[in-house]
Enzyme design. Structure first.
Site, mmCIF file in Angstrom:
data_model
loop_
_atom_site.group_PDB
_atom_site.id
_atom_site.type_symbol
_atom_site.label_atom_id
_atom_site.label_comp_id
_atom_site.label_asym_id
_atom_site.label_seq_id
_atom_site.Cartn_x
_atom_site.Cartn_y
_atom_site.Cartn_z
ATOM 1 C CD GLU A 2 -4.783 -1.422 -11.042
ATOM 2 O OE1 GLU A 2 -4.573 -1.327 -10.149
ATOM 3 O OE2 GLU A 2 -4.544 -1.834 -11.784
ATOM 4 N NE ARG B 37 -6.608 6.980 -0.789
ATOM 5 C CZ ARG B 37 -7.234 6.986 -1.778
ATOM 6 N NH1 ARG B 37 -7.666 7.248 -3.071
ATOM 7 N NH2 ARG B 37 -6.419 5.550 -2.127
ATOM 8 C CE LYS C 129 -6.338 5.148 -10.557
ATOM 9 N NZ LYS C 129 -5.569 4.274 -10.951
#
Ligand code: ATP
Ligand code: MG
Length: 557
Positions: free
Chosen positions: A38, A263, A273
């Site tokens: 994104e 992850r 982020k």
């Protein structure tokens, strides 16, 4: 024993094993993966893990990898991030086959949503966000059906068209999938497919005021591109049935499959982020590429190499269960990468002037020095030596403890690549601070002369004073002090006040041509990178990538 090794190999490659099976069985003709960021921030080391996995798998099996920007949330997205993400992926050493944006598919996504409505698989819902949340139920209790669930197809088509036409304000209506409000999987309880947001989009401008949700846009985009293996992180495991539902109900020709892996989490490292953006916005760091940031651009600026990051991502494996990787792993791989490549030179960080009183005034000689003691191919260089040099102030003690082998009054040490010197006199200022040392040297002890009449225990490094180049040395510590606490708890209170220390000193004159991104090993201090932004010819700025040694061996961890 044999079994244990085998298990380890296969579990660290479980996605690869799936690909091998799929290619063998013919379910997959050609492997096509994608990396779907994104564009709402810069990439971090966690993304690098996903990038390496997707691109390297495709490469290994003669497949393809697309870069697809998942730009369905215009409020947070920006072209600055689109550009930075591309730079970072290329720097990591990968080139995508197709470059796509989920926003390229907005029209098709809309058409497929209309198809869902026509099939009675989606409806426009007028509940507020809060009501929707309340009616969703819990893990132990089923949800309640929306009173708008049984709207007619005609009414739904009309309302959805009017949502698109901009008739309603943000939040007034949504399009929901009609699946099962009693499903044990909460993701399937009539998830939202579209929301109203009168927000300017960095690519589609004001064409749209409804935007698809990730859980809808993602599977359909994968299918449009013919992605065969859609690899994502573990928190999407529960979303997989919805992923499959969307592809089936939208009647997509291609059927991608989603696979989840754990992850990457690294000790002492913030990997979100949202938090990284906060550090940037609050001015805690000097931008997304601050050398302390775990972003790809920050790590590049600090001096990490793409090779080291790729090796790290490969070596830590692909796992099905979440774990925390020791940051020293990463440090190990950068040391391994630079060990044989980096020029080994001398830098003095907290300089103390040494005057060699029996060395002729005005004389300078050149001494031979190997560029990398472990790699002869790197050749040699010549370094100047004269009556005045700098040493580390830490390499001198007026009143040393036992077993201190460096310089102290009356003691003799070896100067790396040069001569033995003996400390004769300590010069102080009016406050009693040591400002210089008077030493004598013994010409017979020149490095390489084979001198062996006396041994000395200490070797110290130095730079010749008149030609030394001034430099700032940035030394780093983790940005966050304590990771054990809940992330949300006063995140900004956990900032390490000494995450950056700057020392002033000197480097050898031979380094005058060094440019941003050049990497060196400074004796005893570690590996350093010339800062590509702040370093200038008059004054170098070096970022310490990593210190020289760590007791940590990842093969034994
Ligand atoms: P963040 O929480 O940092 O914003 P994200 O997952 O929201 O991360 P995206 O831009 O949506 O960021 O991620 C793009 C891809 O990178 C996704 O496929 C995601 O699964 C993967 N990814 C993100 N963080 C990690 C991580 N820590 N380890 C492995 N893969 C990751
Ligand atoms: Mg995300």
């Amino acid at each position: 024993m044999e079994n244990a090794t085998e298990n380890k190999a296969s579990s660290s490659n479980f996605i690869k094993n799936i690909v091998v099976e799929d290619l063998k069985s013919g379910r997959t003709q050609q492997l096509i993966t994608r990396f779907p960021p994104e564009p709402n921030g810069y990439l971090h080391i966690g993304h690098a893990k996903s990038i390496c996995l997707n691109f390297e798998l495709a490469k290994e099996f003669s497949g393809k990898t697309n870069l697809r920007f998942d730009d369905t949330n215009p409020a947070k997205e920006d072209t600055e991030f689109v550009d930075a993400i591309q730079d970072d992926i290329r720097w990591l050493g990968f080139e995508w086959d197709g470059l796509h944006f989920a926003s390229d598919y907005f029209e098709e996504l809309y058409d497929r949503a209309v198809l869902l409505i026509k099939k009675g698989k989606a409806y426009v819902c007028d509940l507020s966000a809060e009501q929707t949340r309340e009616m969703r139920g819990t893990l132990t209790q089923p949800g309640k059906e929306s009173p708008y669930r049984d709207r007619s197809v005609e009414e739904n088509l009309d309302l959805f068209a009017r949502m698109r036409a901009g008739e309603f304000p943000d939040g007034e209506r949504v399009l929901r999938a009609k699946i099962d409000m009693a499903s044990p999987n909460i993701t399937l309880r009539d998830p939202i497919l579209y929301r109203i947001s009168h927000t300017h989009h960095h690519r589609t401008g004001d064409d749209w005021c409804i935007y698809p949700m990730y859980d809808y846009a993602h599977p359909i985009s994968d299918a449009i591109e013919g992605i065969t293996h859609s690899i994502c992180t573990l928190e999407f495991e529960d979303h997989r049935p919805l992923y499959d539902w969307a592809i089936a109900e939208c009647e997509m020709a291609a059927v991608p499959r989603q696979y989840e892996f754990a992850r990457l989490n690294v000790t002492n490292t913030i990997m979100s982020k949202r938090y990284l953006k906060q550090l940037v916005d609050e001015g805690v760091v000097d931008g997304w590429d601050d050398p302390r940031m775990p972003t790809i651009s920050g790590m590049r600026r600090r001096g990490f190499t793409a090779e080291a990051i790729r090796t790290f991502c490969r070596e830590i494996g692909v796992s099905k269960s979440n774990s925390l990787v020791d940051e020293r792993n990463l440090e190990h791989f950068i040391r391994e990468d630079l060990k044989m490549k980096a020029l080994r030179t001398m830098a003095v960080l907290r300089p103390l002037k040494v005057i060699i009183t029996n060395y002729p005034e005005g004389q300078t000689e050149l001494l031979d020095a190997e560029n990398n003691a472990e790699n002869e191919e790197m050749g040699t260089r010549q370094i100047p030596f004269s009556r005045e040099i700098y040493i580390e102030s830490d390499d001198f003690m007026e009143n040393p403890p036992n077993k201190y082998f460096r310089l102290f009054p009356g003691n003799e040490v070896r100067l790396k690549h040069a001569y033995f010197i003996t400390c004769q006199e300590v010069i102080k200022d009016e406050n009693g601070e040591v400002i210089a040392l008077h030493c004598t040297y013994d010409p017979k002890t020149k490095s390489g002369s084979g001198f062996n009449e006396r041994k000395v225990k200490g070797t110290i490094h130095w730079v010749e004073a008149s030609q030394a180049i001034p430099a700032d040395f940035r030394l780093f510590e983790p940005l966050l002090l304590d990771e054990s606490k809940e992330e949300d708890k006063s995140f900004l209170d956990r900032i390490n006040p000494s995450s950056l220390q700057v020392e002033q000193g000197f480097v050898e004159p031979n380094m005058k041509d060094a440019v941003g991104g050049d990497k060196f090993q400074f004796f005893r201090h570690g590996y350093f990178n010339v800062d590509p932004k702040d370093s200038a010819a008059e004054k170098f700025v070096f970022n310490r990538i990593v210190s020289l040694k760590s007791s940590f061996d990842p093969s034994k961890a």
